[in-house]
Scaffold this active site. Structure first.
Site, short mmCIF file in Angstrom:
data_model
loop_
_atom_site.label_atom_id
_atom_site.label_comp_id
_atom_site.label_asym_id
_atom_site.label_seq_id
_atom_site.Cartn_x
_atom_site.Cartn_y
_atom_site.Cartn_z
N CYS A 150 0.82 -1.21 0.00
CA CYS A 150 0.00 0.00 0.00
C CYS A 150 0.86 1.26 0.00
O CYS A 150 0.38 2.34 -0.38
CB CYS A 150 -0.93 0.00 1.21
SG CYS A 150 -0.10 -0.04 2.81
N ARG B 45 4.17 1.37 -1.46
CA ARG B 45 5.22 1.42 -2.47
C ARG B 45 5.00 0.39 -3.58
O ARG B 45 4.35 -0.65 -3.36
CB ARG B 45 6.58 1.15 -1.82
CG ARG B 45 6.79 -0.29 -1.35
CD ARG B 45 8.11 -0.48 -0.64
NE ARG B 45 8.17 0.26 0.60
CZ ARG B 45 8.98 1.30 0.83
NH1 ARG B 45 9.83 1.69 -0.10
NH2 ARG B 45 8.96 1.93 1.98
N SER C 5 9.88 2.65 5.87
CA SER C 5 8.43 2.49 5.98
C SER C 5 7.78 3.73 6.58
O SER C 5 8.42 4.52 7.28
CB SER C 5 8.10 1.27 6.85
OG SER C 5 8.57 0.09 6.26
N PRO D 145 7.44 -4.50 11.15
CA PRO D 145 7.95 -5.79 10.67
C PRO D 145 7.21 -6.35 9.46
O PRO D 145 7.70 -7.26 8.80
CB PRO D 145 7.75 -6.71 11.88
CG PRO D 145 6.54 -6.14 12.57
CD PRO D 145 6.60 -4.65 12.36
N GLN D 146 6.04 -5.83 9.13
CA GLN D 146 5.22 -6.42 8.07
C GLN D 146 5.89 -6.37 6.71
O GLN D 146 5.76 -7.29 5.91
CB GLN D 146 3.87 -5.70 8.01
CG GLN D 146 2.87 -6.36 7.07
CD GLN D 146 1.54 -5.64 7.07
OE1 GLN D 146 1.39 -4.55 7.63
NE2 GLN D 146 0.55 -6.23 6.41
N GLN E 9 6.35 -9.06 3.38
CA GLN E 9 5.91 -8.71 2.03
C GLN E 9 7.06 -8.82 1.04
O GLN E 9 6.87 -9.25 -0.10
CB GLN E 9 5.34 -7.29 2.05
CG GLN E 9 4.04 -7.17 2.85
CD GLN E 9 3.64 -5.72 3.07
OE1 GLN E 9 4.48 -4.85 3.23
NE2 GLN E 9 2.34 -5.47 3.08
N GLU F 117 -4.40 -9.90 5.69
CA GLU F 117 -3.55 -9.71 6.86
C GLU F 117 -3.79 -8.37 7.54
O GLU F 117 -3.85 -8.29 8.77
CB GLU F 117 -2.07 -9.82 6.45
CG GLU F 117 -1.10 -9.71 7.61
CD GLU F 117 0.34 -9.83 7.15
OE1 GLU F 117 1.24 -9.69 8.01
OE2 GLU F 117 0.59 -10.05 5.95
#
Length: 423
Positions: A51, A53, A108, A114-115, A119, A191
């Site tokens: 969402c 990049r 980020s 950490p997500q 990804q 997720e």
């Protein structure tokens, strides 16, 4: 061999432009295949799309970068000029550093989240499945994962960070007097929605519902939170029942339109409606934000909230950057060793070629002797002597060449190379 990264993110491009370049995980395989077929010399490639990049990493000929930008612009339905105004192109060590920072959560919107690492790993697996991941990108990404792990375990980069979903709960708490009195609808079952539902469920709202295109998957998630499961097609008729709506699907078109929200507000008698659109492209039509009594937030709107506490982690950021710098230097050294125009690689190849030629000559000589009926032991003895003489001839000649200082230096080198096992 060169490496590069071409992309747009939450800092360089607005939400609607990012939405044009959003790829679901199952789209990466055909997208990478189409991209590589469009480039004359097919580069290694990996595509990361979240969402925040969309980034295309490549390894190959530097001349492929400009055609890559043209291809990406065409894919998103914009001119190359428009994309270039919002894109970044990073090469060599800067491309590697960017990949390492992304994996470590330093690039980020939520510092240290950490997500993104998961990804990125999904993107690498998809590139590998598409046959687009070669040795160079594989090495770069594996090193980025190792660096990310070191950053996570050696620094406090993730301490006190506020996630997108936690920020949504915080904003809802500012609008409603008590979150225990509200009804919440989650649209999607991925997720991000699972994380959002977990955060809201902790506040024990009056009710929770999950709307999903596949009812079975929606029911599976709903069971975890003792929630109701409804179909996406039911949303227009039931939207007025909910005080908070959090949406994040992979739909290419908005799911909740302006008309549906206007009707819901009339039925709610203009009681406030809190809405969070975490999807890229948007799930909720942007015009909804202009309605009275609607509080709509997108991923970009949440940026200010999630920055809370960032200054308190600057020491951890400095530590993380040092770890990343070391990782980048190591990767670039690996790249240089593989570059035939640099380092000792040409010499190693010449040595291997020379020894292969000597070996071939001695084997051919040995075969002729065997054909003449010479004893096997004698032939093996001659073969071994021939090889050692060829290998040592140049070395022994150098030991007798030059002045005393040169011979002494040569002797030290020869001793180090050939007498390593000497006690």
């Amino acid at each position: 061999m060169a490496v590069w990264a071409l992309g747009i993110n939450h800092e360089t491009a607005p939400l609607d432009l990012r939405g044009r370049f959003a790829f679901a995980l199952d789209q990466i395989h055909p997208t990478l295949t189409g991209y590589r077929e469009s480039i004359a010399r097919r580069p290694e490639a990996a595509l990361l799309s979240t969402c925040n990049r969309t980034e295309l990493y490549g390894a190959g000929d530097q001349a492929s970068v400009e055609p890559t930008l043209d291809w990406l612009a065409s894919t998103g339905g914009v001119s190359a000029h428009v994309l270039r105004d919002h894109a970044y192109i990073l090469r060599e060590d800067q491309a590697a550093r960017h990949a390492f920072r992304v994996a470590s959560g330093l690039d980020s919107m939520v510092l240290g989240e950490p997500q993104i690492l998961g990804q990125l790993k999904d993107a690498v697996r998809a590139a590998e499945a598409a046959g687009a991941l070669g040795t160079t990108l594989h090495q770069m990404f594996q090193r980025s994962f190792a660096v990310a792990k070191q950053v996570r375990t050696s620094t406090d980069i993730g301490a006190h960070s506020i996630s997108m979903t936690a920020a949504a709960v915080r904003l809802a708490g500012q609008l409603f007097e008590n979150l225990k009195d509200i009804h919440v609808l989650f649209v999607g079952a991925g997720e991000m929605i699972e994380l959002a539902a977990t955060h809201f469920a902790a506040k024990a709202p009056k009710s929770i519902a999950i709307a999903n295109r596949t009812l079975e998957r929606g029911e599976k998630l709903a069971n975890r939170f003792s929630a109701d499961a409804i179909r996406l097609s039911d949303i227009p008729d039931r939207l007025h029942e909910y005080d908070a709506v959090i949406s994040c699907t992979a739909s290419s078109l908005p799911i909740i339109g302006l008309g549906a929200v206007e009707r819901a507000l009339k039925q709610r008698k203009h009681r406030p409606l809190f809405m969070v659109d975490l999807a890229v492209p948007r799930d909720i039509e942007p015009e909804v934000k202009d309605l009275n009594d609607v509080y709509l937030y997108t991923v970009d709107d949440l940026a200010k909230v999630v920055q809370t506490g960032k200054s308190n982690r600057q020491a951890a950021v400095a530590q993380a950057e040092a770890i990343i710098d070391a990782g980048v230097q190591s990767f670039m050294h690996w790249m240089e060793q593989r570059d035939p125009s640099q380092g000792v690689v040409p010499l190693i190849r010449q040595i291997n070629a020379q020894t292969d030629a000597w070996r071939a000559t001695e084997i051919q000589r040995a075969r002729r002797l065997l054909a003449k009926g010479e004893p096997v032991e004698a032939v093996l003895e001659a073969l071994s002597k021939g090889l050692t003489q060829k290998m040592l001839h140049g070395t022994l000649a150098e030991l007798h060449t030059g002045d005393s200082a040169t011979r002494a230096a040569t002797a030290q080198t020869v001793s180090r190379l050939f007498l390593r096992d000497k006690s």
